[in-house]
Design a protein around this motif. Structure first.
Motif, PDB file in Angstrom:
ATOM      1  N   ILE A  34     -34.969  80.678 -82.778  1.00  0.00           N
ATOM      2  CA  ILE A  34     -33.718  80.678 -82.014  1.00  0.00           C
ATOM      3  C   ILE A  34     -32.839  81.789 -82.556  1.00  0.00           C
ATOM      4  N   LYS A  42     -26.607  77.361 -82.626  1.00  0.00           N
ATOM      5  CA  LYS A  42     -27.977  77.329 -83.162  1.00  0.00           C
ATOM      6  C   LYS A  42     -28.178  76.161 -84.134  1.00  0.00           C
ATOM      7  N   ASP A 144     -33.388  76.656 -91.192  1.00  0.00           N
ATOM      8  CA  ASP A 144     -32.079  77.095 -90.710  1.00  0.00           C
ATOM      9  C   ASP A 144     -31.617  78.293 -91.543  1.00  0.00           C
ATOM     10  N   VAL A 176     -34.186  79.291 -87.174  1.00  0.00           N
ATOM     11  CA  VAL A 176     -32.971  79.986 -86.755  1.00  0.00           C
ATOM     12  C   VAL A 176     -32.815  81.178 -87.672  1.00  0.00           C
TER      13      VAL A 176
END
Length: 253
Positions: A34, A42, A144, A176
């Motif tokens: 993403i 996100k 992340d 992400v």
């Protein structure tokens, strides 16, 4: 097989709409990244998938019994706290020496077991966090911005390890990242998010999409130069958001 199915997801936080009508699917064994500007939702999308954020409307469906592994952006450990890598892997619950050793080896951190957490480099620390996420034998590994603060060779090596783990463990990976030049090369599918899904598909398709260029410009770390080739898309701009390219529907289903 789908591990996660999201349909019509809306999330409001503090009275603000953070995510609007997001449709999103993660299938077994794929690497999905993403991308999006700051404030695009996100991390909120990841938290909705994990179950830490409740939708205002819409639905997040996870495969029954789905095993998740999570590597956070950052984890602060007080540098005065004496804790070895091996002891860290026992938090919050004890794991066997064999399980800890296997997870560290898989993460490329096998030599670090006796080291103090406070003495690790940024790259070593992230590999230990990765090892901890692998202890659950995840079917879906979520990262992340896991390489924030690493230099480019460190980031590239970390993402290479992630690709190897996907092949070795057969897990899906959801990442992400802001490091477009690295993640575009490492991903099967890229989702461009800005409160809604602007566009998604294979990396080269997204890199040439007008929505992607509008968000990131044309000098995004070499991603466009690497992947540029011309496509002719028709976009539906109804309801203030764009839909997936016609030839990307297969990847999105």
């Amino acid at each position: 097989m789908s591990l996660v199915d999201i349909s019509g997801l809306n999330v409001q936080l503090g009275g603000q709409t953070v995510l609007h009508h997001v449709d999103f699917t993660i299938s077994s064994n794929e690497i999905v990244t993403i991308v999006g500007p700051n404030g695009s939702g996100k991390s909120t999308l990841l938290r909705a998938i994990i179950g830490a954020v409740s939708p205002s409307s819409g639905k997040v469906s996870r495969k029954a019994g789905l095993r998740l592994g999570y590597v956070p952006q950052k984890l602060h450990i007080d540098p005065t706290l004496p804790i070895t890598v091996r002891r860290f892997l026992d938090l919050p619950r004890h794991v066997s020496d064999a399980a800890a050793r296997d997870a560290l080896e898989e993460a490329g951190a096998g030599a670090l077991t006796g080291r103090q957490m406070s003495g690790l480099s940024g790259g070593q620390f992230q590999r230990v966090l990765l090892a901890r996420a692998l202890l659950s034998k995840p079917e879906l590994l979520i990262l992340d911005e896991a390489t924030q603060g690493l230099d480019q060779p460190g980031s590239a090596a970390f993402y290479q390890k992630i690709a190897e783990l996907r092949d070795h463990l057969g897990c899906a990976v959801l990442m992400v990242s802001h490091e477009l030049h690295v993640v575009m090369a490492a991903s099967d599918r890229v989702v461009c998010l800005n409160g809604h899904v602007c566009c998604q598909g294979e990396p080269e398709h997204v890199a040439s999409a007008p929505e992607y260029r509008a968000l990131f410009g044309t000098g995004t770390g070499g991603a466009l130069a690497l992947y540029r080739h011309e496509h002719h898309h028709s976009h539906d701009h109804d309801h203030g958001h764009d839909h997936t390219h016609a030839h990307d529907h297969e990847a999105a289903e």
